[in-house]
Design an enzyme around this catalytic site. Structure first.
Site, short mmCIF file in Angstrom:
data_model
loop_
_atom_site.label_atom_id
_atom_site.label_comp_id
_atom_site.label_asym_id
_atom_site.label_seq_id
_atom_site.Cartn_x
_atom_site.Cartn_y
_atom_site.Cartn_z
CG ASN A 132 8.66 56.22 -5.80
OD1 ASN A 132 8.24 57.37 -5.75
ND2 ASN A 132 9.61 55.83 -6.64
NE ARG A 184 28.13 54.89 -8.80
CZ ARG A 184 28.11 56.18 -8.51
NH1 ARG A 184 27.05 56.92 -8.80
NH2 ARG A 184 29.15 56.74 -7.91
CG ASP A 185 17.99 52.85 -10.05
OD1 ASP A 185 17.08 52.99 -9.24
OD2 ASP A 185 17.85 52.26 -11.15
CB ILE A 186 20.10 48.41 -12.37
CG1 ILE A 186 20.91 47.47 -13.25
CG2 ILE A 186 18.62 48.37 -12.72
CD1 ILE A 186 20.60 46.01 -13.01
CG HIS A 210 13.86 51.46 -2.90
ND1 HIS A 210 12.86 50.50 -2.85
CD2 HIS A 210 13.61 52.18 -4.02
CE1 HIS A 210 12.07 50.65 -3.89
NE2 HIS A 210 12.49 51.67 -4.62
CB VAL A 247 12.15 47.08 -5.54
CG1 VAL A 247 12.88 46.13 -4.60
CG2 VAL A 247 12.67 46.89 -6.97
CG HIS A 298 14.51 56.43 -5.91
ND1 HIS A 298 14.85 55.77 -7.06
CD2 HIS A 298 13.40 55.81 -5.44
CE1 HIS A 298 13.98 54.80 -7.29
NE2 HIS A 298 13.09 54.81 -6.32
P1 5GP Z 1 10.83 51.99 -7.21
O1 5GP Z 1 10.07 52.23 -8.49
O2 5GP Z 1 10.42 50.70 -6.54
O3 5GP Z 1 10.81 53.17 -6.28
O4 5GP Z 1 12.33 51.88 -7.66
C1 5GP Z 1 12.98 50.67 -7.88
C2 5GP Z 1 14.33 51.01 -8.47
O5 5GP Z 1 15.16 49.89 -8.35
C3 5GP Z 1 14.27 51.39 -9.95
O6 5GP Z 1 14.81 52.70 -10.13
C4 5GP Z 1 15.12 50.31 -10.62
O7 5GP Z 1 15.89 50.81 -11.70
C5 5GP Z 1 15.98 49.80 -9.49
N1 5GP Z 1 16.36 48.41 -9.59
C6 5GP Z 1 15.53 47.35 -9.84
N2 5GP Z 1 16.21 46.21 -9.81
C7 5GP Z 1 17.51 46.53 -9.54
C8 5GP Z 1 18.70 45.76 -9.39
O8 5GP Z 1 18.71 44.53 -9.50
N3 5GP Z 1 19.84 46.44 -9.11
C9 5GP Z 1 19.86 47.80 -8.98
N4 5GP Z 1 21.05 48.36 -8.71
N5 5GP Z 1 18.76 48.55 -9.10
C10 5GP Z 1 17.60 47.93 -9.39
#
Ligand code: 5GP
Ligand code: ZN
Length: 114
Positions: free
Chosen positions: A87, A29-31, A100, A96, A102
């Protein structure tokens, strides 16, 4: 030394709410969820961005989508609908740098994204 946060989640060094793990693909799950269902699906192997995929990763990418399909069915959102997003780099808002996907569901998702 790998300081990638998602590698650390995959290694169990950082806690996460893991909902799926087949040894190759992990989902948690996204944080900071943007929808009632907001999961992140990752390959255990570190790949920074979509740009870093090669022909040899074709099956892995397929597994990411099939895992997403399976999770959506298990969570009961397959019929109501869900969105998968990867993304890539700055303009897409990638934060990140471990690839990944979503998986968003559980509410009507706007289109196009803002
Ligand atoms: P991006 O913007 O890189 O596509 O998405 C990164 C996602 O990773 C964001 O939605 C953010 O909330 C999530 N995220 C960042 N750090 C962590 C973490 O430590 N744990 C979890 N579960 N999600 C994270
Ligand atoms: Zn990583």
């Amino acid at each position: 030394m790998n300081d990638c946060i998602f590698c650390k989640i995959a290694a169990g060094e950082i806690p996460a709410d893991i909902v799926y793990d087949d040894g190759e693909v992990l989902a948690f799950r996204d944080i900071n969820p943007e929808a009632p269902v907001h999961l992140l699906l990752i390959p255990r192997r570190h790949i920074a961005t979509l740009n870093d995929l090669s022909e040899a990763d074709a099956a892995l990418v397929g597994r990411l989508y099939l895992a997403g399909q399976q999770i959506a069915m298990e969570l009961g959102v397959a019929e109501s609908g869900y969105r998968t997003v990867i993304n890539c780099n700055r303009d897409a808002g990638q934060l990140v740098f471990h690839i990944h996907m979503h998986l968003l569901a559980g509410r009507e998702l706007g289109w196009p994204p803002g």
